[in-house]
Scaffold this motif. Sequence first.
Motif, PDB file in Angstrom:
ATOM      1  N   TYR A 347       0.826  -1.199   0.000  1.00  0.00           N
ATOM      2  CA  TYR A 347       0.000   0.000   0.000  1.00  0.00           C
ATOM      3  C   TYR A 347       0.868   1.260   0.000  1.00  0.00           C
ATOM      4  N   PHE A 348       2.074   1.141   0.539  1.00  0.00           N
ATOM      5  CA  PHE A 348       2.980   2.286   0.593  1.00  0.00           C
ATOM      6  C   PHE A 348       3.979   2.287  -0.565  1.00  0.00           C
ATOM      7  N   GLY A 349       3.865   1.301  -1.449  1.00  0.00           N
ATOM      8  CA  GLY A 349       4.851   1.155  -2.515  1.00  0.00           C
ATOM      9  C   GLY A 349       4.855   2.280  -3.523  1.00  0.00           C
ATOM     10  N   LEU A 350       3.678   2.940  -3.743  1.00  0.00           N
ATOM     11  CA  LEU A 350       3.638   4.030  -4.700  1.00  0.00           C
ATOM     12  C   LEU A 350       4.567   5.174  -4.303  1.00  0.00           C
ATOM     13  N   GLY A 351       4.848   5.291  -3.018  1.00  0.00           N
ATOM     14  CA  GLY A 351       5.733   6.366  -2.568  1.00  0.00           C
ATOM     15  C   GLY A 351       7.198   5.995  -2.542  1.00  0.00           C
ATOM     16  N   PHE A 352       7.526   4.724  -2.817  1.00  0.00           N
ATOM     17  CA  PHE A 352       8.920   4.309  -2.700  1.00  0.00           C
ATOM     18  C   PHE A 352       9.822   4.954  -3.754  1.00  0.00           C
ATOM     19  N   TYR A 353       9.263   5.250  -4.938  1.00  0.00           N
ATOM     20  CA  TYR A 353      10.065   5.989  -5.914  1.00  0.00           C
ATOM     21  C   TYR A 353      10.570   7.302  -5.298  1.00  0.00           C
ATOM     22  N   PHE A 354       9.688   7.992  -4.591  1.00  0.00           N
ATOM     23  CA  PHE A 354      10.056   9.271  -3.978  1.00  0.00           C
ATOM     24  C   PHE A 354      10.964   9.056  -2.769  1.00  0.00           C
ATOM     25  N   LEU A 355      10.730   7.973  -2.026  1.00  0.00           N
ATOM     26  CA  LEU A 355      11.591   7.673  -0.884  1.00  0.00           C
ATOM     27  C   LEU A 355      13.030   7.456  -1.330  1.00  0.00           C
ATOM     28  N   TYR A 356      13.230   6.682  -2.380  1.00  0.00           N
ATOM     29  CA  TYR A 356      14.586   6.422  -2.846  1.00  0.00           C
ATOM     30  C   TYR A 356      15.234   7.674  -3.409  1.00  0.00           C
ATOM     31  N   ALA A 357      14.439   8.567  -4.001  1.00  0.00           N
ATOM     32  CA  ALA A 357      14.988   9.848  -4.448  1.00  0.00           C
ATOM     33  C   ALA A 357      15.435  10.684  -3.254  1.00  0.00           C
ATOM     34  N   LEU A 358      14.669  10.649  -2.163  1.00  0.00           N
ATOM     35  CA  LEU A 358      15.057  11.371  -0.950  1.00  0.00           C
ATOM     36  C   LEU A 358      16.331  10.790  -0.350  1.00  0.00           C
ATOM     37  N   ILE A 359      16.419   9.451  -0.334  1.00  0.00           N
ATOM     38  CA  ILE A 359      17.635   8.809   0.178  1.00  0.00           C
ATOM     39  C   ILE A 359      18.835   9.180  -0.691  1.00  0.00           C
ATOM     40  N   ALA A 360      18.651   9.122  -2.007  1.00  0.00           N
ATOM     41  CA  ALA A 360      19.736   9.484  -2.921  1.00  0.00           C
ATOM     42  C   ALA A 360      20.143  10.939  -2.715  1.00  0.00           C
ATOM     43  N   GLY A 361      19.143  11.819  -2.480  1.00  0.00           N
ATOM     44  CA  GLY A 361      19.471  13.215  -2.200  1.00  0.00           C
ATOM     45  C   GLY A 361      20.267  13.362  -0.920  1.00  0.00           C
ATOM     46  N   GLY A 362      19.919  12.546   0.087  1.00  0.00           N
ATOM     47  CA  GLY A 362      20.689  12.580   1.322  1.00  0.00           C
ATOM     48  C   GLY A 362      22.146  12.206   1.094  1.00  0.00           C
ATOM     49  N   ILE A 363      22.368  11.186   0.271  1.00  0.00           N
ATOM     50  CA  ILE A 363      23.741  10.760  -0.028  1.00  0.00           C
ATOM     51  C   ILE A 363      24.462  11.803  -0.883  1.00  0.00           C
TER      52      ILE A 363
END
Length: 552
Positions: A347-363
């Motif tokens: 149910y939360f998978g639609l947001g994972f694209y954005f989550l990984y972009a946020l993680i990548a931005g953190g790195i």
Amino acid sequence: MTKREIASLFSPKVLFLGVLVLYAFTRGLGVVYFEPQNDEVIFAQYSTLMSTNWDEAQYMTLDGSIDINKGGLSGVRLVEYKQPLQFWVNSLTFDVWENPLMGVRMGSVLLGLCGLFCWYRLLATIFDPTLALITSLLIVFSNFHLVFDAVGYTEAYVYGLGMLSLYCLYQCLSASQWQKAFLWGFLASLFLFAALFSKGSALLWMVYALLFPLLFPLRPFRTIGVWLYGKAVLIVLLAKGIHYVWIDRRFAHNFDQSVQAGLTFRWQELLEFPIAIWWENGRYFLFEVLWTELPGTTIFLALIPLIASYLQRSDRIRFQKYLVLLGIYGFSCLLPIFVAKKVEIHYFGLGFYFLYALIAGGIYFGWYALKASMLRWIMPIIVFLICVPGLMAVPTLVRWGQTDLMLIRSRPGWANGAGMHELIEYLSKLPSGIVLADPQWGLPVTAMQVYESYYPQLEIKFFPMSTQLVEIAFRYAYDRGEKLYFVFDARRPGERGWLDGLLSERLFCGTRHVIQKQYQDQIFDNSSLVVCHANMPELYRGYEYLKRQKKK
């Protein structure tokens, strides 16, 4: 070669081609090695019925027009209220592949690839190619995306088509000529409609589309900013309008009797403020979803103050865009928590694209924020040791054919796919005879139907497993001189344990083949597949006993 030529070989665009190859390799392994999962064999069954009886079955998931057991005695006409696009596409592939699930899964892989490519292009344009490359790597090595890109679940359709819609929307908002803007806008509406026509959760992509203009460096209420929002609203309304006319207006009356009605709150129920359920959904998100994504999420959360400070000082426009991504991800998490009656990880998978972009931005931004510090050179080591192994799924996939996530996250007592390949192979080697199975929805019975071409020597019959099974079994096997087998899923006591006890009697099982669901040395207690070879002499004596009891 010059230094410039050597450097060009390691540019983000060239490296992204390698990421696409890696994506195709890992998802290809998933297509081959993953066991048949519960939902995808049900979807394959829908597609089979549609391909053989199109006129009557094309909207069967919306109106319940077809018996899901193909002539079995259950008489189940279930209304799931699932959008039919995926099943329509899959119905065209069954004659192409020998494996009935191959076509179902290849559609998921291709759409997942489209989603990954579009997200890379968007991030490379809006932020930076390097950030887009890091995001793509996180998605490729994500346990969650590895599973949902490689199996025949509807989520891959929603992700891929939704991201195609978002990419076309960006091109529409960026176009300087009205002809190009019109063309890209039409494509954006078309892909958004296709996503809505695949699954109801695609409504989130409508929200993403309306929030997307915030990523442009324009104030919302300037004239050109209002025009950007106007185009996004028109695209969303066109897609939803077509979907309403075609589907919602025709089949909405079936929703209250559907499976989906029991999964989501209606407006009237939300106004009653089900706080206990919201609390449980929030707890699940914090301790299950974020725990699954723990390594990357931990790094991202720890770097938020550093990223915010750096971006606010060095690049306020990127800082605003980063906050927009954070807001979109936050909204995608809150919606399932408040709308769903019981949440699951996808149910939360639609947001994972954005989550990984946020993680990548953190790195990525953390690297530049630390450029004057020795910590800058320690950061890649931290990322490699903590983040990457936590996301790495390829060794698990190659060795076991199934990720930890798919096994461990299986619903307790629910028939997951582990052991199905072994069951299908075992059935294909049995002598000719009759197989009796309980017409329970899902595994293992649905998979037995989908793979029935693998064991043409067996006649599959579906009957309710009950104490009268002796008489049914005798009528279908003993009088015809056929061997008789029982196949069932022995679940934990309290669910279907009584069936396991019934069929453990010598009357039914002369020999018993058990396929345990396990990973490494751990045997999962939620189910085991059992094949019983009936003891025909004992069965005959039992049948005679029943006849005498009836006469009394």
